[in-house]
Design a protein around this motif. Structure first.
Motif, short mmCIF file in Angstrom:
data_model
loop_
_atom_site.label_atom_id
_atom_site.label_comp_id
_atom_site.label_asym_id
_atom_site.label_seq_id
_atom_site.Cartn_x
_atom_site.Cartn_y
_atom_site.Cartn_z
N ARG A 11 0.83 -1.17 0.07
CA ARG A 11 -0.09 0.10 0.09
C ARG A 11 0.95 1.32 0.01
O ARG A 11 2.17 1.22 0.32
N ASP A 14 -1.12 7.37 1.35
CA ASP A 14 -1.79 8.53 0.63
C ASP A 14 -2.46 9.26 1.59
O ASP A 14 -2.63 8.83 2.90
N ASP A 15 -3.30 10.23 1.40
CA ASP A 15 -3.92 11.15 2.05
C ASP A 15 -5.09 10.36 3.08
O ASP A 15 -5.38 10.64 4.08
N ASP A 16 -5.59 9.54 2.10
CA ASP A 16 -6.72 8.75 2.64
C ASP A 16 -6.41 7.97 3.94
O ASP A 16 -7.07 7.87 4.74
N MET A 17 -5.25 7.36 3.69
CA MET A 17 -4.61 6.47 4.66
C MET A 17 -4.47 7.29 5.90
O MET A 17 -4.53 7.02 7.16
N LYS A 19 -5.67 10.37 6.74
CA LYS A 19 -6.68 10.91 7.36
C LYS A 19 -7.51 9.83 8.25
O LYS A 19 -8.02 10.11 9.33
N LEU A 20 -7.41 8.60 7.63
CA LEU A 20 -8.24 7.55 8.48
C LEU A 20 -7.18 7.30 9.82
O LEU A 20 -7.86 7.20 11.15
N LYS A 36 -12.33 14.18 13.10
CA LYS A 36 -13.58 13.74 13.02
C LYS A 36 -14.63 14.86 12.96
O LYS A 36 -15.48 14.82 12.12
N ARG A 53 -0.07 -2.11 8.22
CA ARG A 53 -0.90 -1.57 6.98
C ARG A 53 -0.35 -2.07 5.61
O ARG A 53 -0.82 -1.34 4.59
N ASN A 60 4.66 11.21 2.02
CA ASN A 60 3.43 12.12 2.08
C ASN A 60 3.39 12.43 3.69
O ASN A 60 2.29 12.67 4.12
#
Length: 509
Positions: A11, A14-17, A19-20, A36, A53, A60
């Motif tokens: 993996r 990235d920003d999605d990872m 942010k999560l 949140k 992960r 990033n």
């Protein structure tokens, strides 16, 4: 020793990872709550957990500038990278990955705890030169107190523990075990010669770094004065750097002495410009410092006057509010409220009057500073242009002398009277008079262009600096005034709202 790839695909961070991960920090983490409730502000995150992960590459993380703890264990990371902006990082866990080399940590100057447990850091048979370099690399982290390298090939070497303890003397824990003083002394004694040599090299390197830093700071000072590289022969040398004809012509009989005299006089003028520029920069700095202090004092005095007026108002206002609350007669309440409202309006007028007085005072101060700094810059430009004109005069004189020598040499060649041997490239210029005149002229044009360009650059930069400075000062004053007016309005609105609420409550009662 390797961390095997599982069924998941490698993996990307990235920003999605990210942010999560920040959002999942949990209720105890303020950053997680913010993520949140209001969206992500990575710069506010202090701790980040990214274990398990299947991350292949660190990337990033540049926005996490205040991160102190980073957990990247149990991934498939092969290289330490992407940590350049994490200067505040204290704790880093990279255990259970596929890392082979200790690197990419240069900017982590506050690192205290580093775990590289269960990676591929080699070699198996002995501590070879490459591995030693990696350990020595860790000496730059002065805050490092905890290090874990167990279950790496390096930890199987016979001299592993003693080597680490000797080369990292400030380390307190190695592979989760405390290093006792006896072990440290044995390690130091065993590697004493190598450590002494290393310290010597480190001292030499540190001295070189400090010297380079001093040179950079000095150059920056010269740039601020707009006279960098004018304290020597840089400009003169640049005139000949791309001048092939001029370099060839320097081999003509008599030109060497002529050129040496020209260079000496030219450099003297450049040094004069340089020294004058530094003095003028100090004067500009003094002028700016004096202006800034005047502005600061004016604002401070104005603020003190405002505070006194507000304090006097609040003392009376609180007394009036208490009286209103105790008053039972409605007509008296209404009268007292009107008086309070008038007091609020009077305070507003007083504070706004103070602000307008300050605006006028600062406007006069700014205009005076603007006139002074513009005059100083204008005088500096005028004097520099005068000195640059002297450089052009020297170049014109040199050009005339060089042309005379060149034509005289051509005549000797034609008549067969030239005793000296000329280099082939130089002799090729003496085909006829037009060729040699053109060559001398081309050299002259290059020199004049270099002088003109340096002058234009200096003038353009200082004018630009002056314009930006004045614009910034005016904009700062506009922003200060707007902020102050807003503060006054907010305070007055609050006072009036408080009175309105009291009025409604008492009338209804």
């Amino acid at each position: 020793m390797n961390q095997p790839c599982n069924s998941m695909e490698p993996r990307v961070m990235d920003d999605d990872m990210l942010k999560l991960a920040v959002g999942d920090q949990g209720p105890q983490e303020e950053a997680g709550q913010l993520a949140k409730q209001e969206g992500i502000l990575f710069k506010d995150v202090l701790s980040l957990q990214l274990d398990f992960r299947n991350i292949l590459r660190i990337d990033n993380l540049w926005q996490f500038e205040n991160l102190r703890k980073l957990q990247l264990d149990n991934n498939i990371i092969e290289k330490i990278e992407g940590l350049e902006n994490l200067a505040h990082l204290v704790w880093l866990d990279l255990s259970f990955n596929n890392i082979e080399t200790i690197e990419g940590l240069d900017t982590l100057v506050n690192l205290e705890d580093l775990s590289l447990f269960n990676n591929r850091i080699s070699k198996i048979d002995s501590l070879d030169a490459l591995v030693k370099l990696q350990i020595i690399y860790l000496r730059r982290f002065k805050c490092l107190r905890t290090l874990s390298l167990s279950r790496n090939p390096i930890s199987e070497a016979e001299d592993y523990k003693m080597f680490i303890c000797a080369y990292l003397p400030d380390l307190m824990y190695l592979d989760y075990r405390r290093i006792d003083d006896h072990t440290k002394k044995l390690a130091e004694a065993k590697h004493q010669y190598s450590i002494d040599e290393l310290k010597h090299q480190e001292n030499l390197m540190q001295a070189q770094l400090e010297d380079e830093q001093a040179q950079r700071e000095e150059l920056e000072k010269h740039k601020t004065a707009f006279v960098e590289h004018l304290n020597g022969s840089f400009l003169f040398d640049s005139m000949y750097a791309e001048d092939s004809e001029g370099n060839n012509l320097s081999y003509l009989p008599g030109v060497g002495e002529l050129l040496e005299t020209y260079k000496d006089k030219f450099v003297i003028i450049c040094v004069n410009i340089f020294e004058y520029g530094l003095k003028q920069q100090e004067k500009r700095k003094t002028e700016l410092d004096t202006f800034s202090e005047c502005v600061r004092e004016a604002i401070q005095e104005n603020q003190e006057q405002g505070k006194r007026k507000i304090a006097k108002f609040e003392e009376k206002h609180l007394s009036s509010l208490s009286a209103i609350r105790e008053e039972l007669e409605l007509p008296n309440i209404e009268k007292m409220i009107l008086e309070c409202s008038a007091d609020i309006s009077e305070l507003f007028d007083a504070l706004m009057t103070l602000e307008m007085q300050l605006v006028e005072q600062l406007e006069e101060t700014i205009n005076m500073f603007e006139r002074n700094i513009v005059d100083m810059v204008g005088l500096f430009i005028e004097n520099v242009q005068s000195l640059m004109a002297q450089c052009r005069d020297l170049e014109n004189h040199h050009h005339e002398k060089l042309l005379e020598i060149s034509i005289s040499t051509l005549e000797k060649i034609v008549e067969g009277d030239l005793d000296e041997d000329l280099p082939n490239d130089l002799r090729a210029l003496f085909v006829d008079k037009d060729t040699i005149v053109n060559a001398v002229g081309a050299s002259h044009d290059i020199h004049l262009l270099k002088i003109d360009n340096r002058e234009d650059e200096l003038v353009t930069r200082i004018n630009s600096w002056c314009t930006r400075l004045i614009d910034r000062i005016h904009k700062d004053e506009i922003m200060r005034n707007r902020k102050r007016v807003k503060e006054i309005n907010q305070y007055i609105d609050h006072m009036q709202s408080e009175l309105d609420n009291l009025e409604c409550g008492d009338i209804l009662d």
